[in-house]
Design an enzyme around this catalytic site. Structure first.
Site, mmCIF file in Angstrom:
data_model
loop_
_atom_site.group_PDB
_atom_site.id
_atom_site.type_symbol
_atom_site.label_atom_id
_atom_site.label_comp_id
_atom_site.label_asym_id
_atom_site.label_seq_id
_atom_site.Cartn_x
_atom_site.Cartn_y
_atom_site.Cartn_z
ATOM 1 N N HIS A 61 1.202 0.161 -3.955
ATOM 2 C CA HIS A 61 0.852 -1.111 -3.322
ATOM 3 C C HIS A 61 -0.346 -0.860 -2.414
ATOM 4 O O HIS A 61 -0.872 0.256 -2.364
ATOM 5 C CB HIS A 61 2.044 -1.692 -2.560
ATOM 6 C CG HIS A 61 2.549 -0.848 -1.433
ATOM 7 N ND1 HIS A 61 3.040 0.432 -1.609
ATOM 8 C CD2 HIS A 61 2.631 -1.084 -0.078
ATOM 9 C CE1 HIS A 61 3.413 0.932 -0.435
ATOM 10 N NE2 HIS A 61 3.164 0.031 0.500
ATOM 11 N N HIS A 63 -0.854 -1.278 1.056
ATOM 12 C CA HIS A 63 -0.806 -1.002 2.485
ATOM 13 C C HIS A 63 -1.694 0.205 2.788
ATOM 14 O O HIS A 63 -1.848 1.104 1.954
ATOM 15 C CB HIS A 63 0.627 -0.738 2.946
ATOM 16 C CG HIS A 63 1.424 -1.999 3.116
ATOM 17 N ND1 HIS A 63 2.797 -2.017 3.126
ATOM 18 C CD2 HIS A 63 1.027 -3.287 3.304
ATOM 19 C CE1 HIS A 63 3.226 -3.257 3.316
ATOM 20 N NE2 HIS A 63 2.176 -4.046 3.424
ATOM 21 N N ASP A 65 -1.543 2.945 4.423
ATOM 22 C CA ASP A 65 -1.094 4.334 4.326
ATOM 23 C C ASP A 65 -0.971 4.818 2.880
ATOM 24 O O ASP A 65 -0.666 5.990 2.635
ATOM 25 C CB ASP A 65 0.227 4.541 5.082
ATOM 26 C CG ASP A 65 1.353 3.632 4.609
ATOM 27 O OD1 ASP A 65 1.060 2.557 4.060
ATOM 28 O OD2 ASP A 65 2.526 3.994 4.801
ATOM 29 N N HIS A 66 -1.257 3.924 1.917
ATOM 30 C CA HIS A 66 -1.186 4.303 0.512
ATOM 31 C C HIS A 66 -2.539 4.239 -0.203
ATOM 32 O O HIS A 66 -2.634 4.688 -1.340
ATOM 33 C CB HIS A 66 -0.190 3.398 -0.224
ATOM 34 C CG HIS A 66 1.227 3.614 0.218
ATOM 35 N ND1 HIS A 66 2.147 4.352 -0.489
ATOM 36 C CD2 HIS A 66 1.868 3.195 1.340
ATOM 37 C CE1 HIS A 66 3.291 4.379 0.171
ATOM 38 N NE2 HIS A 66 3.149 3.679 1.281
ATOM 39 N N ASP A 206 8.560 2.802 -0.579
ATOM 40 C CA ASP A 206 8.409 1.472 0.021
ATOM 41 C C ASP A 206 9.176 0.417 -0.763
ATOM 42 O O ASP A 206 8.617 -0.507 -1.343
ATOM 43 C CB ASP A 206 6.928 1.094 0.121
ATOM 44 C CG ASP A 206 6.195 1.900 1.167
ATOM 45 O OD1 ASP A 206 5.706 1.314 2.140
ATOM 46 O OD2 ASP A 206 6.127 3.130 1.027
#
Length: 305
Positions: A61, A63, A65-66, A206
């Site tokens: 996804h 976000h 942090d990814h 997640d």
């Protein structure tokens, strides 16, 4: 053989000694990356692997942090003199998100190819990799991934002779070629036995526990799964923010009958995840705390040689 390295295990923010969550695999000279948070390219260098050979990047996804490490990684891949196309896979909106990030990486010496996921379950073949993407349950659209290394059957010379396959074609047919010769079509199944068991790696993060994860991970050699919280009393917080506890990940591993479970994507407050493994192993004994650069080489079973 499939080389696997858990490059980073931190969720939300990097910590000293813990990069943001990312996974890298190597298969027949081709590398695949799942997620690319800040610090991913440093973790690759610390591992001693090459960024040049990354052919596929999958995103769970979008976000930060990814995906926040992507611009720097793309620049490093370009500086490694890569010319071949790079395939990016992720939920709908992938090309728009990557285009925005590329404001600081506008010129690359290789083409980017985009595959945007639109189905709940989507099977893809990209280069050496067979990938199954499956929709999970986070507060934005999010996918998990299963990587399959398929394995053809044993070569059976007696079967080849029975099917009157010329010996000069055997080698090419074993590599998957379809050959037309003297008005006859020769295929791999004319010289090989039944398909043998391959390798299977499932990765998800997640998400809340959902049946799609268990279905995709069934019988996996390695299941790498989010364990945001190890402490008791965090169950309500996990539900509220659509993450998972160690126990929930272990329950899915047990139900899916996987061989081994690695936990990852820890909360920044979870400094010593190993302290909670003993209790988790009461649910699924073959559970291990993921840590940065934890690696394994998955190999075909000896009984399948």
């Amino acid at each position: 053989m499939l080389d696997v390295c858990l490059l980073g295990t931190s969720g939300m923010m990097p910590l000293p000694g813990r990069w943001l969550t990312a996974l890298m695999t190597r298969l027949n000279g081709s590398s695949l990356l799942i997620d690319c948070g800040e610090g991913t390219q440093i973790a690759i260098r610390e591992k001693g692997w090459s960024v040049h050979d990354i052919d596929i990047i999958c995103f769970t996804h979008y976000h930060g942090d990814h995906i926040s490490g992507l611009p720097g990684l793309l620049l490093s891949i370009g500086n490694a003199e890569r010319k071949e196309p790079l395939t990016l896979i992720g939920p709908k909106g992938l090309e728009r998100v990557v285009s925005a990030l590329r404001v600081i990486a506008p010129e690359l010496p290789f083409e980017l190819k985009f595959i945007e996921l639109t189905e709940n379950v989507q099977e893809l073949t990209v280069g050496a990799y067979s990938v199954e993407a499956f929709r999970v349950n986070h507060n934005v659209i999010c996918y998990g991934y299963t990587i399959l290394v398929k394995r053809s059957g044993r070569f059976m010379p007696e079967k080849a002779e029975e099917n009157r396959v010329p010996k000069e074609l055997w080698s090419r047919l074993q590599k998957g070629a379809v050959i037309e010769l003297d008005g006859r079509t020769y295929t791999q199944d004319m010289i090989l036995g039944p398909q043998r068991k391959g390798l299977k790696l499932t990765y998800c993060t997640d998400t809340r526990p959902v049946p799609a994860i268990v279905q995709s991970a069934e019988g996996a050699d390695l299941f790498i799964c989010e364990g945001m919280y190890g402490e008791t009393g965090k169950e309500e917080k996990a539900r509220e923010h659509k993450h998972m506890t160690f126990g929930e990940a272990a329950e899915m591993a047990r139900t899916a009958k996987v061989r081994e479970l690695w936990l990852t994507h820890y909360s920044p407050s979870l400094i010593h995840p190993e302290e909670f493994i003993k209790e988790t192993r009461r649910i699924f004994p073959n559970t291990f705390p993921g840590k940065d650069k934890k690696s394994v080489t998955l190999e075909f079973g000896k009984d399948e040689m």
